[in-house]
Design a protein around this motif. Sequence first.
Motif, PDB file in Angstrom:
ATOM      1  N   ASP A 131    -160.244  76.818  -9.621  1.00  0.00           N
ATOM      2  CA  ASP A 131    -161.283  77.255  -8.699  1.00  0.00           C
ATOM      3  C   ASP A 131    -160.776  78.528  -8.040  1.00  0.00           C
ATOM      4  O   ASP A 131    -159.683  78.536  -7.467  1.00  0.00           O
ATOM      5  N   PRO A 132    -161.523  79.628  -8.086  1.00  0.00           N
ATOM      6  CA  PRO A 132    -161.037  80.889  -7.515  1.00  0.00           C
ATOM      7  C   PRO A 132    -160.674  80.780  -6.027  1.00  0.00           C
ATOM      8  O   PRO A 132    -159.708  81.378  -5.579  1.00  0.00           O
ATOM      9  N   GLU A 133    -161.436  79.996  -5.287  1.00  0.00           N
ATOM     10  CA  GLU A 133    -161.140  79.835  -3.859  1.00  0.00           C
ATOM     11  C   GLU A 133    -159.818  79.100  -3.659  1.00  0.00           C
ATOM     12  O   GLU A 133    -158.999  79.479  -2.818  1.00  0.00           O
ATOM     13  N   VAL A 134    -159.609  78.065  -4.453  1.00  0.00           N
ATOM     14  CA  VAL A 134    -158.365  77.309  -4.361  1.00  0.00           C
ATOM     15  C   VAL A 134    -157.188  78.172  -4.799  1.00  0.00           C
ATOM     16  O   VAL A 134    -156.119  78.146  -4.176  1.00  0.00           O
ATOM     17  N   THR A 135    -157.373  78.947  -5.839  1.00  0.00           N
ATOM     18  CA  THR A 135    -156.318  79.853  -6.300  1.00  0.00           C
ATOM     19  C   THR A 135    -155.949  80.847  -5.201  1.00  0.00           C
ATOM     20  O   THR A 135    -154.769  81.109  -4.955  1.00  0.00           O
ATOM     21  N   ALA A 136    -156.945  81.372  -4.506  1.00  0.00           N
ATOM     22  CA  ALA A 136    -156.688  82.310  -3.412  1.00  0.00           C
ATOM     23  C   ALA A 136    -155.918  81.629  -2.282  1.00  0.00           C
ATOM     24  O   ALA A 136    -154.986  82.217  -1.714  1.00  0.00           O
ATOM     25  N   ILE A 137    -156.282  80.388  -1.966  1.00  0.00           N
ATOM     26  CA  ILE A 137    -155.570  79.647  -0.920  1.00  0.00           C
ATOM     27  C   ILE A 137    -154.127  79.401  -1.338  1.00  0.00           C
ATOM     28  O   ILE A 137    -153.201  79.580  -0.546  1.00  0.00           O
ATOM     29  N   MET A 138    -153.920  79.002  -2.589  1.00  0.00           N
ATOM     30  CA  MET A 138    -152.565  78.752  -3.074  1.00  0.00           C
ATOM     31  C   MET A 138    -151.722  80.028  -3.047  1.00  0.00           C
ATOM     32  O   MET A 138    -150.540  79.996  -2.695  1.00  0.00           O
ATOM     33  N   ASN A 139    -152.323  81.160  -3.390  1.00  0.00           N
ATOM     34  CA  ASN A 139    -151.608  82.432  -3.320  1.00  0.00           C
ATOM     35  C   ASN A 139    -151.237  82.774  -1.884  1.00  0.00           C
ATOM     36  O   ASN A 139    -150.144  83.265  -1.614  1.00  0.00           O
ATOM     37  N   GLU A 140    -152.158  82.501  -0.965  1.00  0.00           N
ATOM     38  CA  GLU A 140    -151.865  82.767   0.444  1.00  0.00           C
ATOM     39  C   GLU A 140    -150.752  81.857   0.958  1.00  0.00           C
ATOM     40  O   GLU A 140    -149.886  82.294   1.729  1.00  0.00           O
ATOM     41  N   ILE A 141    -150.734  80.611   0.533  1.00  0.00           N
ATOM     42  CA  ILE A 141    -149.656  79.692   0.913  1.00  0.00           C
ATOM     43  C   ILE A 141    -148.319  80.208   0.383  1.00  0.00           C
ATOM     44  O   ILE A 141    -147.307  80.175   1.085  1.00  0.00           O
ATOM     45  N   SER A 142    -148.325  80.689  -0.834  1.00  0.00           N
ATOM     46  CA  SER A 142    -147.097  81.227  -1.426  1.00  0.00           C
ATOM     47  C   SER A 142    -146.589  82.436  -0.634  1.00  0.00           C
ATOM     48  O   SER A 142    -145.395  82.540  -0.339  1.00  0.00           O
ATOM     49  N   ASP A 143    -147.501  83.331  -0.278  1.00  0.00           N
ATOM     50  CA  ASP A 143    -147.123  84.502   0.535  1.00  0.00           C
ATOM     51  C   ASP A 143    -146.632  84.068   1.912  1.00  0.00           C
ATOM     52  O   ASP A 143    -145.660  84.612   2.437  1.00  0.00           O
ATOM     53  N   LEU A 144    -147.305  83.076   2.482  1.00  0.00           N
ATOM     54  CA  LEU A 144    -146.929  82.577   3.799  1.00  0.00           C
ATOM     55  C   LEU A 144    -145.546  81.949   3.778  1.00  0.00           C
ATOM     56  O   LEU A 144    -144.764  82.115   4.718  1.00  0.00           O
ATOM     57  N   LYS A 145    -145.210  81.265   2.700  1.00  0.00           N
ATOM     58  CA  LYS A 145    -143.872  80.664   2.570  1.00  0.00           C
ATOM     59  C   LYS A 145    -142.796  81.754   2.634  1.00  0.00           C
ATOM     60  O   LYS A 145    -141.772  81.580   3.286  1.00  0.00           O
ATOM     61  N   LYS A 146    -143.038  82.873   1.970  1.00  0.00           N
ATOM     62  CA  LYS A 146    -142.082  83.989   2.015  1.00  0.00           C
ATOM     63  C   LYS A 146    -141.949  84.539   3.436  1.00  0.00           C
ATOM     64  O   LYS A 146    -140.845  84.843   3.885  1.00  0.00           O
ATOM     65  N   LEU A 147    -143.073  84.653   4.133  1.00  0.00           N
ATOM     66  CA  LEU A 147    -143.038  85.142   5.516  1.00  0.00           C
ATOM     67  C   LEU A 147    -142.279  84.178   6.428  1.00  0.00           C
ATOM     68  O   LEU A 147    -141.504  84.603   7.290  1.00  0.00           O
ATOM     69  N   ILE A 148    -142.494  82.887   6.225  1.00  0.00           N
ATOM     70  CA  ILE A 148    -141.797  81.877   7.028  1.00  0.00           C
ATOM     71  C   ILE A 148    -140.293  81.952   6.772  1.00  0.00           C
ATOM     72  O   ILE A 148    -139.495  81.915   7.719  1.00  0.00           O
ATOM     73  N   ASP A 149    -139.908  82.061   5.511  1.00  0.00           N
ATOM     74  CA  ASP A 149    -138.484  82.159   5.182  1.00  0.00           C
ATOM     75  C   ASP A 149    -137.840  83.379   5.833  1.00  0.00           C
ATOM     76  O   ASP A 149    -136.749  83.290   6.403  1.00  0.00           O
ATOM     77  N   THR A 150    -138.524  84.513   5.767  1.00  0.00           N
ATOM     78  CA  THR A 150    -138.004  85.745   6.378  1.00  0.00           C
ATOM     79  C   THR A 150    -137.909  85.605   7.894  1.00  0.00           C
ATOM     80  O   THR A 150    -136.904  85.996   8.495  1.00  0.00           O
ATOM     81  N   ALA A 151    -138.939  85.031   8.501  1.00  0.00           N
ATOM     82  CA  ALA A 151    -138.929  84.858   9.962  1.00  0.00           C
ATOM     83  C   ALA A 151    -137.812  83.912  10.396  1.00  0.00           C
ATOM     84  O   ALA A 151    -137.167  84.134  11.424  1.00  0.00           O
TER      85      ALA A 151
END
Length: 90
Positions: free
Chosen positions: A15-35
């Motif tokens: 589902d394109p919407e779910v794929t977009a959410i999963m991509n955002e979660i992946s990006d957010l994980k990187k931001l959390i790790d850096t923070a």
Amino acid sequence: MSLRNLFGIRKNKEDPEVTAIMNEISDLKKLIDTARINFNNVTDSDSIDYYTYILKAYQVRYDKLIKQLKCHDYFNGPTPQIRIKEEKPS
């Protein structure tokens, strides 16, 4: 390990919407790790406050994204959690 395997996702259809959410979660994980790394390396109180607020904001965003995935009935089993471990400066 992909996020789909980590979260026990059961839907096979992309589902394109779910794929977009999963991509955002992946990006957010990187931001959390850096923070977290930055939080652990600062010593002044202003920077500690800053990273505390940033981590809290990321936590709220993560929780919202997980709720969106739940609306798509996307989990098979317990919902993954990222919790911010509060550390008090020494």
